[in-house]
Write a protein that holds these residues in place. Structure first.
Motif, short mmCIF file in Angstrom:
data_model
loop_
_atom_site.label_atom_id
_atom_site.label_comp_id
_atom_site.label_asym_id
_atom_site.label_seq_id
_atom_site.Cartn_x
_atom_site.Cartn_y
_atom_site.Cartn_z
N ALA A 179 -16.77 -15.58 -0.68
CA ALA A 179 -17.01 -14.32 0.03
C ALA A 179 -16.20 -14.36 1.32
N CYS A 180 -15.78 -13.19 1.79
CA CYS A 180 -14.97 -13.15 3.01
C CYS A 180 -15.00 -11.74 3.59
N TRP A 181 -14.16 -11.52 4.59
CA TRP A 181 -14.02 -10.21 5.23
C TRP A 181 -12.61 -9.70 5.05
N VAL A 182 -12.47 -8.38 5.04
CA VAL A 182 -11.16 -7.75 5.07
C VAL A 182 -11.18 -6.70 6.16
N GLU A 183 -10.11 -6.65 6.96
CA GLU A 183 -10.04 -5.74 8.10
C GLU A 183 -8.66 -5.11 8.20
N SER A 201 -8.66 0.21 12.96
CA SER A 201 -9.00 1.62 12.74
C SER A 201 -10.16 1.83 11.77
N ALA A 202 -10.68 0.76 11.18
CA ALA A 202 -11.80 0.88 10.25
C ALA A 202 -12.73 -0.31 10.42
N GLU A 203 -13.97 -0.13 10.04
CA GLU A 203 -14.95 -1.22 10.12
C GLU A 203 -14.59 -2.34 9.14
N PRO A 248 9.67 13.16 -8.00
CA PRO A 248 9.47 14.37 -7.22
C PRO A 248 8.01 14.71 -6.88
N TYR A 249 7.06 14.26 -7.74
CA TYR A 249 5.68 14.69 -7.51
C TYR A 249 4.73 13.68 -8.09
N ASN A 250 3.81 13.24 -7.24
CA ASN A 250 2.74 12.34 -7.67
C ASN A 250 1.43 12.87 -7.09
N PRO A 251 0.67 13.63 -7.86
CA PRO A 251 -0.58 14.20 -7.33
C PRO A 251 -1.68 13.17 -7.15
N PHE A 252 -1.50 12.01 -7.76
CA PHE A 252 -2.54 10.99 -7.81
C PHE A 252 -2.64 10.19 -6.53
N ILE A 253 -1.49 9.68 -6.05
CA ILE A 253 -1.52 8.69 -4.98
C ILE A 253 -2.10 9.25 -3.69
N LYS A 254 -1.80 10.51 -3.38
CA LYS A 254 -2.27 11.06 -2.11
C LYS A 254 -3.76 11.41 -2.13
N SER A 255 -4.38 11.30 -3.30
CA SER A 255 -5.81 11.58 -3.39
C SER A 255 -6.66 10.32 -3.21
N LEU A 256 -6.00 9.17 -3.00
CA LEU A 256 -6.73 7.92 -2.85
C LEU A 256 -7.15 7.69 -1.40
N PRO A 257 -8.21 6.94 -1.18
CA PRO A 257 -8.63 6.60 0.18
C PRO A 257 -7.76 5.50 0.77
N ARG A 258 -7.89 5.25 2.05
CA ARG A 258 -7.12 4.18 2.69
C ARG A 258 -7.50 2.82 2.12
N VAL A 259 -8.78 2.64 1.86
CA VAL A 259 -9.26 1.39 1.27
C VAL A 259 -10.02 1.73 -0.01
N LEU A 260 -9.59 1.16 -1.10
CA LEU A 260 -10.23 1.38 -2.39
C LEU A 260 -10.94 0.10 -2.77
N HIS A 261 -12.28 0.15 -2.81
CA HIS A 261 -13.09 -1.05 -2.99
C HIS A 261 -13.88 -0.97 -4.29
N GLY A 262 -13.60 -1.86 -5.21
CA GLY A 262 -14.37 -1.97 -6.43
C GLY A 262 -15.36 -3.12 -6.31
#
Length: 327
Positions: free
Chosen positions: A58-62, A67-69, A138-152
């Motif tokens: 287990a660890c931390w990511v920052e 700019s984020a917790e 020319p167009y990627n509608p997917f990538i810009k809809s993601l959050p800054r941090v994607l956590h699974g």
């Protein structure tokens, strides 16, 4: 039509696992912005971002800019940084270390991944880390809809994926021929699974392209557009097909896709056309016809309006190097 799969294929989502690292406390590993090293690690991708899978510990990511917790990671978690943020993985909050940029390259004398092993002990962590790359032009509608941090959370410990992760770790240990390909496909599978979980957890009022996949009306419209991109779609025809009025449909589609319906259709056609233009056996007119344009002149005008270049010029120059998500 599986819209997400269609988009990921068209924008050429590609994975690569570069590092298999085991650290003992106290430890810190800081990653630079992916755009800094993208050309060295995935030179064939227009856009690159980091992901990390925690196998043990287990660890931390920052975010290194604060700019984020801080985010706590447990074994089985997967975390990705789609918006090109520099970040640190560490055994205690606030630890920092200057990234070693010399580490970020594809070796010519050995097989990936790089293995760093400080030995296992109480409090040690093992990571499998790498990159995901894709086209954004020319167009990627997917990538810009993601959050800054994607956590699974616990994604890598779920059923079939856990078995694949275990297999990938053993590939790292054995260094078998074809191992890099196995690891690359695993990276893609892990990311897609995290995306699926993220979409499932989106609230009903969330905005963005991924949220639109969940909406019954807009999801249906996206399936129609992606299933038949060359069809003679009109705003009225799409609205009627999904059972909404013209005005309500246009507003709802724009809310989710962040583009009006016909603009979305035009941009997606250009993404498909750009891929077709990479084939020297397909003429400009043929590429245009395959995405719904009856004449080469009409296709030239549409392509230049969306892309900023005529299709022939695009074909000669291809796309420039790594960049940031397009708006």
């Amino acid at each position: 039509m599986d819209v997400l799969s269609d988009v990921l294929s068209a924008v050429r989502l590609t994975g690569a696992i570069f590092f298999d690292s085991t650290f003992r406390e106290p430890w810190v590993a800081e990653a630079p912005r992916a755009s800094v090293i993208a050309g060295k690690v995935m030179p064939n991708s227009q856009y690159v971002f980091f992901f990390h899978t925690l196998i043990e510990g287990a660890c931390w990511v920052e975010m290194t800019d604060g700019s984020a917790e801080p985010l706590r990671l447990e074994a089985g978690d997967i975390v990705a940084f789609p918006m090109d943020d520099a970040h640190a993985l560490c055994s205690a909050i606030g630890m920092r270390a200057k990234p070693d940029l010399a580490m970020y390259h594809h070796p010519i004398d050995r097989q990936l991944p790089y293995v760093v092993n400080e030995g296992s002990s109480v409090g040690s962590c093992r990571f499998v880390c790498g990159y995901l790359g894709c086209d954004i032009r020319p167009y990627n509608p997917f990538i810009k809809s993601l959050p800054r941090v994607l956590h699974g959370r616990g994604t890598a410990r779920q059923g079939w994926l856990a078995s694949l992760v275990h297999h990938a770790v053993s590939e790292t240990d054995r260094g078998n021929p074809g191992g890099e390909t196995v690891l690359a496909k695993l990276a893609e599978l892990m990311f897609v699974q995290v995306i699926r979980e993220y979409v499932e957890g989106l609230p009903e009022d969330a905005r963005g392209w991924l949220s639109g996949l969940k909406d019954p009306h807009i999801g249906q419209a996206l399936r129609l557009i992606h299933g038949q991109p060359a069809a003679n779609w009109t705003l009225e025809g799409l609205a009627r097909a999904v059972g909404l009025s013209r005005t309500v449909f246009a507003n709802r589609f724009t809310h989710y896709a962040c583009d009006p319906p016909m603009q979305y259709l035009a941009r997606w056609r250009m993404q498909l056309a750009a891929r077709l233009l990479e084939n020297p056996g397909i003429s400009v007119a043929q590429a245009g016809a395959q995405v719904g344009y009856d004449s080469e002149a009409a296709f030239n005008r549409a392509f230049k309006k969306v892309v900023g270049l005529p299709p022939g010029t695009w074909r000669k120059g291809r796309a420039p190097g790594p960049g940031l998500p397009a708006n």
